[in-house]
Write a protein that holds these residues in place. Sequence first.
Motif, PDB file in Angstrom:
ATOM      1  N   UNK A  18     -38.207 -80.613  56.234  1.00 23.16           N
ATOM      2  CA  UNK A  18     -37.913 -80.968  55.184  1.00 23.16           C
ATOM      3  C   UNK A  18     -38.783 -81.911  54.386  1.00 23.16           C
ATOM      4  N   UNK A  19     -39.301 -82.786  54.920  1.00 22.12           N
ATOM      5  CA  UNK A  19     -39.828 -83.920  54.424  1.00 22.12           C
ATOM      6  C   UNK A  19     -41.353 -83.372  53.984  1.00 22.12           C
ATOM      7  N   UNK A  24     -42.824 -78.939  47.711  1.00 18.90           N
ATOM      8  CA  UNK A  24     -43.140 -77.370  47.656  1.00 18.90           C
ATOM      9  C   UNK A  24     -42.022 -76.613  47.644  1.00 18.90           C
ATOM     10  N   UNK A  25     -41.033 -76.509  46.565  1.00 15.73           N
ATOM     11  CA  UNK A  25     -39.739 -75.812  46.849  1.00 15.73           C
ATOM     12  C   UNK A  25     -39.840 -74.303  47.059  1.00 15.73           C
ATOM     13  N   UNK A  26     -41.076 -73.760  46.729  1.00 18.19           N
ATOM     14  CA  UNK A  26     -40.914 -72.397  46.859  1.00 18.19           C
ATOM     15  C   UNK A  26     -41.786 -71.922  48.004  1.00 18.19           C
ATOM     16  N   UNK A  27     -42.143 -72.899  48.933  1.00 15.79           N
ATOM     17  CA  UNK A  27     -42.969 -72.472  50.106  1.00 15.79           C
ATOM     18  C   UNK A  27     -41.761 -71.799  51.303  1.00 15.79           C
ATOM     19  N   UNK A  28     -42.521 -70.920  51.935  1.00 11.80           N
ATOM     20  CA  UNK A  28     -41.522 -70.088  53.065  1.00 11.80           C
ATOM     21  C   UNK A  28     -40.735 -70.976  53.721  1.00 11.80           C
ATOM     22  N   UNK A  32     -36.564 -71.847  54.984  1.00  9.43           N
ATOM     23  CA  UNK A  32     -36.147 -71.202  56.338  1.00  9.43           C
ATOM     24  C   UNK A  32     -34.612 -71.771  56.632  1.00  9.43           C
ATOM     25  N   UNK A  33     -34.029 -71.119  57.315  1.00  7.10           N
ATOM     26  CA  UNK A  33     -32.415 -71.387  57.762  1.00  7.10           C
ATOM     27  C   UNK A  33     -32.221 -72.886  57.969  1.00  7.10           C
ATOM     28  N   UNK A  34     -32.990 -73.203  58.972  1.00  5.01           N
ATOM     29  CA  UNK A  34     -32.568 -74.691  59.518  1.00  5.01           C
ATOM     30  C   UNK A  34     -33.021 -75.626  58.508  1.00  5.01           C
ATOM     31  N   UNK A  35     -34.198 -75.519  57.637  1.00  2.00           N
ATOM     32  CA  UNK A  35     -34.356 -76.379  56.706  1.00  2.00           C
ATOM     33  C   UNK A  35     -33.348 -76.534  55.589  1.00  2.00           C
ATOM     34  N   UNK A  36     -33.092 -75.350  55.165  1.00  2.00           N
ATOM     35  CA  UNK A  36     -32.191 -75.368  54.252  1.00  2.00           C
ATOM     36  C   UNK A  36     -30.722 -75.783  54.686  1.00  2.00           C
ATOM     37  N   UNK A  37     -30.393 -75.918  55.884  1.00  2.00           N
ATOM     38  CA  UNK A  37     -29.290 -76.576  56.558  1.00  2.00           C
ATOM     39  C   UNK A  37     -29.538 -78.198  56.344  1.00  2.00           C
ATOM     40  N   UNK A  38     -30.702 -78.684  56.508  1.00  2.00           N
ATOM     41  CA  UNK A  38     -31.001 -80.000  56.269  1.00  2.00           C
ATOM     42  C   UNK A  38     -30.735 -80.380  54.745  1.00  2.00           C
ATOM     43  N   UNK A 138     -30.485 -64.645  45.225  1.00  2.00           N
ATOM     44  CA  UNK A 138     -31.630 -63.997  44.542  1.00  2.00           C
ATOM     45  C   UNK A 138     -33.090 -64.439  45.121  1.00  2.00           C
ATOM     46  N   UNK A 139     -32.885 -65.432  46.234  1.00  2.00           N
ATOM     47  CA  UNK A 139     -34.098 -66.151  46.926  1.00  2.00           C
ATOM     48  C   UNK A 139     -34.258 -64.910  47.978  1.00  2.00           C
ATOM     49  N   UNK A 140     -35.724 -64.262  47.839  1.00  2.00           N
ATOM     50  CA  UNK A 140     -35.853 -62.974  48.707  1.00  2.00           C
ATOM     51  C   UNK A 140     -35.919 -63.563  50.343  1.00  2.00           C
ATOM     52  N   UNK A 141     -36.606 -64.625  50.749  1.00  2.00           N
ATOM     53  CA  UNK A 141     -36.436 -65.297  51.854  1.00  2.00           C
ATOM     54  C   UNK A 141     -35.007 -65.441  52.401  1.00  2.00           C
TER      55      UNK A 141
END
Length: 274
Positions: A18-19, A24-28, A32-38, A138-141
């Motif tokens: 996350x840090x 880079x908000x569009x970086x894959x 990812x799921x666990x980073x989105x959790x954070x 709408x986020x493909x990832x």
Amino acid sequence: MEGTIFVNEAIGKSIQNYLNYKSYPNHEEFNTFLVIVIRMLAIVYGELDIVNPYRTNNEKGFDENLKKFGFPEDKLLEWKQEMQLFYQNKENKELASELFLNIQKKLIDMFVLRKSHVLVTDEEIEQFKSLLYTKKDTNPIKMNLFNQYSPNSDTIMHYLNTKLFEIMHNYKLTEYKDVTLGAEAYQLAGFNAVEVMNMKEEDILNVNNKVYHFFRIKETDLNKRSRLEEAINYYKKYGNTITTGNGYVDLLLLLGIIATGVMIVLVIGLKFMR
């Protein structure tokens, strides 16, 4: 922090990523799921309450921050274990799918607890919703993971809507059941949402059929959940006088009625002019 593990490998690495990638908000990796959790935790508690304990390797402080709105300690322990299990079992689709939903449900519980204690803006609610995994994403990832672990599922959005309904109406539904349609659907169809949520599953399914019938949606319709959502939105705007369950058809019907009304007025007007 080099050489140490914060809470567990899943949580420590997710906060570090996350840090590393928040610029880079569009970086894959940032999606990812666990980073989105954070990222969701940062919305609920504020970034500093998540990042500072990590930087000081203070797991107790991290736990206290996540419990400050009343999130139970046993649920927090479960959530931490589920994060690690998901990290270790991404390829086990059955287990990962269950963890994928459970982790999000606990995040919703955290968010709703915060809303019960402090003012939460509509913008914050929308930000939180946008990070959940739903079929409208709408986020493909994110969509790739949604299709992998909960294809075509409305479970998370229904869980969120039910929990928000509880807190906004001072209701306490004793148990969320995956077969429920959401409190708003039951209320509009004339049922007591609290009573329905506390019924046995077979009774809930029976009520669900009556709700679909009320909104004139066929029980055999494979898209009846999304049709119900459209019908509810239509009902709230126009009432149930001409609802078909199909927004496009309803619009045509409404325009037809308006046009007919205009023609009647014109005919009457022309008669008086003569």
